[in-house]
Motif scaffolding. Structure first.
Motif, PDB file in Angstrom:
ATOM      1  N   LEU A   1       0.869  -1.180   0.000  1.00 34.03           N
ATOM      2  CA  LEU A   1       0.000   0.000   0.000  1.00 34.03           C
ATOM      3  C   LEU A   1       0.901   1.224   0.000  1.00 34.03           C
ATOM      4  O   LEU A   1       1.912   1.251   0.698  1.00 34.03           O
TER       5      LEU A   1
ATOM      6  N   GLU B   1      -2.341   6.000  -0.019  1.00 37.30           N
ATOM      7  CA  GLU B   1      -3.480   5.077   0.109  1.00 37.30           C
ATOM      8  C   GLU B   1      -3.793   4.829   1.591  1.00 37.30           C
ATOM      9  O   GLU B   1      -4.950   4.771   1.998  1.00 37.30           O
TER      10      GLU B   1
ATOM     11  N   ARG C   1      -5.475   7.796   2.954  1.00 35.18           N
ATOM     12  CA  ARG C   1      -6.863   7.866   2.477  1.00 35.18           C
ATOM     13  C   ARG C   1      -7.783   6.870   3.184  1.00 35.18           C
ATOM     14  O   ARG C   1      -8.981   6.817   2.948  1.00 35.18           O
TER      15      ARG C   1
ATOM     16  N   CYS D   1      -7.439   3.504   2.775  1.00 40.10           N
ATOM     17  CA  CYS D   1      -7.624   2.296   1.952  1.00 40.10           C
ATOM     18  C   CYS D   1      -7.241   1.056   2.745  1.00 40.10           C
ATOM     19  O   CYS D   1      -6.334   1.098   3.589  1.00 40.10           O
ATOM     20  N   GLU D   2      -7.923  -0.031   2.461  1.00 39.46           N
ATOM     21  CA  GLU D   2      -7.554  -1.303   3.089  1.00 39.46           C
ATOM     22  C   GLU D   2      -7.168  -2.304   2.024  1.00 39.46           C
ATOM     23  O   GLU D   2      -7.532  -2.148   0.861  1.00 39.46           O
ATOM     24  N   GLU D   3      -6.451  -3.357   2.444  1.00 41.29           N
ATOM     25  CA  GLU D   3      -6.035  -4.367   1.473  1.00 41.29           C
ATOM     26  C   GLU D   3      -7.213  -5.274   1.137  1.00 41.29           C
ATOM     27  O   GLU D   3      -7.959  -5.680   2.034  1.00 41.29           O
ATOM     28  N   CYS D   4      -7.370  -5.604  -0.155  1.00 42.71           N
ATOM     29  CA  CYS D   4      -8.526  -6.419  -0.548  1.00 42.71           C
ATOM     30  C   CYS D   4      -8.109  -7.742  -1.177  1.00 42.71           C
ATOM     31  O   CYS D   4      -8.931  -8.476  -1.684  1.00 42.71           O
TER      32      CYS D   4
ATOM     33  N   SER E   1      -2.289  -3.523  -7.351  1.00 36.26           N
ATOM     34  CA  SER E   1      -2.308  -2.765  -6.102  1.00 36.26           C
ATOM     35  C   SER E   1      -3.182  -3.556  -5.126  1.00 36.26           C
ATOM     36  O   SER E   1      -4.151  -4.179  -5.544  1.00 36.26           O
TER      37      SER E   1
ATOM     38  N   ALA F   1      -4.938  -2.164  -2.775  1.00 35.92           N
ATOM     39  CA  ALA F   1      -5.926  -1.261  -2.167  1.00 35.92           C
ATOM     40  C   ALA F   1      -7.355  -1.550  -2.634  1.00 35.92           C
ATOM     41  O   ALA F   1      -7.586  -1.772  -3.827  1.00 35.92           O
ATOM     42  N   ASP F   2      -8.304  -1.534  -1.685  1.00 37.68           N
ATOM     43  CA  ASP F   2      -9.704  -1.813  -2.044  1.00 37.68           C
ATOM     44  C   ASP F   2     -10.221  -0.814  -3.085  1.00 37.68           C
ATOM     45  O   ASP F   2     -11.063  -1.142  -3.908  1.00 37.68           O
ATOM     46  N   TYR F   3      -9.653   0.394  -3.067  1.00 39.65           N
ATOM     47  CA  TYR F   3     -10.027   1.415  -4.027  1.00 39.65           C
ATOM     48  C   TYR F   3      -9.830   0.930  -5.475  1.00 39.65           C
ATOM     49  O   TYR F   3     -10.544   1.324  -6.387  1.00 39.65           O
ATOM     50  N   ASN F   4      -8.855   0.036  -5.678  1.00 38.28           N
ATOM     51  CA  ASN F   4      -8.544  -0.459  -7.027  1.00 38.28           C
ATOM     52  C   ASN F   4      -9.134  -1.840  -7.316  1.00 38.28           C
ATOM     53  O   ASN F   4      -8.730  -2.502  -8.264  1.00 38.28           O
TER      54      ASN F   4
END
Ligand code: ADP
Length: 349
Positions: free
Chosen positions: A22, A26, A29, A31-34, A318, A320-323
């Motif tokens: 991360l 991120e 922001r 973000c968490e790992e997904c 990535s 990040a949950d965002y991605n």
């Protein structure tokens, strides 16, 4: 000799998944790992989906560990006469350039950050030293950028507009690139200078570097010819393509319009054509003709995908949950590549 898999054939395409850590922004922001690596790999879980590859490299894996595990053994194969291609695939910001080391600008003494290209080049010259007693070995490099279905020679020393190369087909030699600058190299240092020169050409050649580089494919090619000192008929030529592909993000996410949309379409043409080639190669029942001609990228890679070639696809993601959506899309693309296996290969030993 390439290891056989018990059926007299080899898995010519290997797929490695690399998950970057991360980034600070991120984390800031929230973000968490997904994505979850199961027992150290090679299986990963994301949402309710599961994927398995040849290798999975979690966030904490160093550049050296990545190289030693997934790439190092391919260098020996080059010296046996095989063509080798390494492709880095993934959305912009997922770690393709970091992994490949395409944007090399001096190691500033910190070798632990060196990507695949600098490490591979050093290994190649170690092999040259080893073989030099018995063989005459020549190494040349070229570096090109594919942008909007145009092929630019990054080592021509000319202005960008004058460095466009056309692709031609030769009955005997197959796909050729007349006029492409090929620089003979005799050491790691010289090769790295050439890479650096080409990367900087990529930067100054465009008005908005980030925009262009994430939308273009960078192809660094090392050609090795090896000829026996006692028997001129004992000679091999191998091509090693190291490809940092354009960002795979879908156009709708970048809100593309006008010129940008045209860029997106052209880039997708390369990635789409590559995806189609991969699908056909991967489907043992497919009767479809392999559509190398659909893009410049696949034409250039034509003699290096399938047949007597070894390919490593590095899918970069990535965590990040965002991605999430882009990551799932990369995992699916990589899964198609993983299905290419058991292609007969000619032993050139
Ligand atoms: P891409 O080429 O896919 O657009 P980059 O290689 O430029 O992405 O990576 C984006 C950022 O993430 C860069 O700042 C890079 O240094 C960092 N990065 C990528 N992969 C790793 C990794 N495995 N470990 C540490 N940092 C990484």
């Amino acid at each position: 000799m390439v290891e056989l898999n018990g059926k007299g054939t080899v898995d010519t395409v290997q797929v490695a998944l690399r998950i970057r850590p991360l980034m600070r922004q991120e984390i800031e922001r929230g973000c968490e790992e997904c994505i979850e690596v199961v027992n150290g790999g090679p299986q990963v879980l994301i949402k309710d989906l599961s994927f398995t590859y040849n290798y999975v490299f979690p966030q904490y894996i160093t550049q050296t560990e990545f190289y030693d595990t997934a790439v190092k053994n391919l260098i020996g194969k080059l010296f046996q006469g095989y063509n080798v291609t390494i492709l880095a695939y993934g959305q912009t910001g997922s770690g393709k350039t970091y992994t490949m080391g395409t944007n090399y600008s001096g190691s500033d003494g910190d070798c632990s950050k060196l990507g695949v290209i600098p490490q591979a080049v050093a290994d190649i010259f170690d092999h040259v030293e080893e073989y030099e007693d018995k063989f005459i070995i020549k190494v040349t490099v070229s570096f090109m950028e594919l942008y909007q279905e145009q092929c630019y020679d990054l080592l021509s020393g000319k202005e960008r507009a004058h460095s466009i190369i056309e692709i031609r087909e030769d009955v005997k030699k197959g796909v050729i690139l007349p006029g492409l600058t090929e620089i003979p190299v005799t050491s790691t240092t010289k090769t790295m200078l050439v890479l650096e020169q080409g990367s900087s050409g990529r930067v100054t050649g465009s008005t908005a570097m980030n925009e262009t580089s994430s939308r273009s494919h960078a192809v660094f090619t090392i050609v090795i010819t090896k000829e026996s000192r006692t028997d001129k008929n004992l000679a091999t030529t191998s091509k090693f393509h190291l490809v940092d592909l354009a960002g795979s993000e879908r156009i709708k996410k970048t809100k593309a319009s006008g010129e940008r949309l045209k860029e997106g379409v052209k880039i997708n043409q390369g990635l789409l054509a590559l995806g189609n080639v991969i699908s056909i190669l991967g489907d043992e029942n497919s009767k479809s003709f392999i559509t190398y001609r659909d893009s410049k990228l696949t034409r250039i890679l034509q003699d290096s995908l399938g047949g007597n070639s070894l390919t490593l696809m590095v899918a970069c993601v990535s965590p990040a949950d965002y991605n999430l959506d882009e990551t799932v899309s990369t995992l699916r693309y990589a899964d198609r590549a993983r299905r290419i296996r058991n292609k007969p290969i000619i032993n050139q030993d």
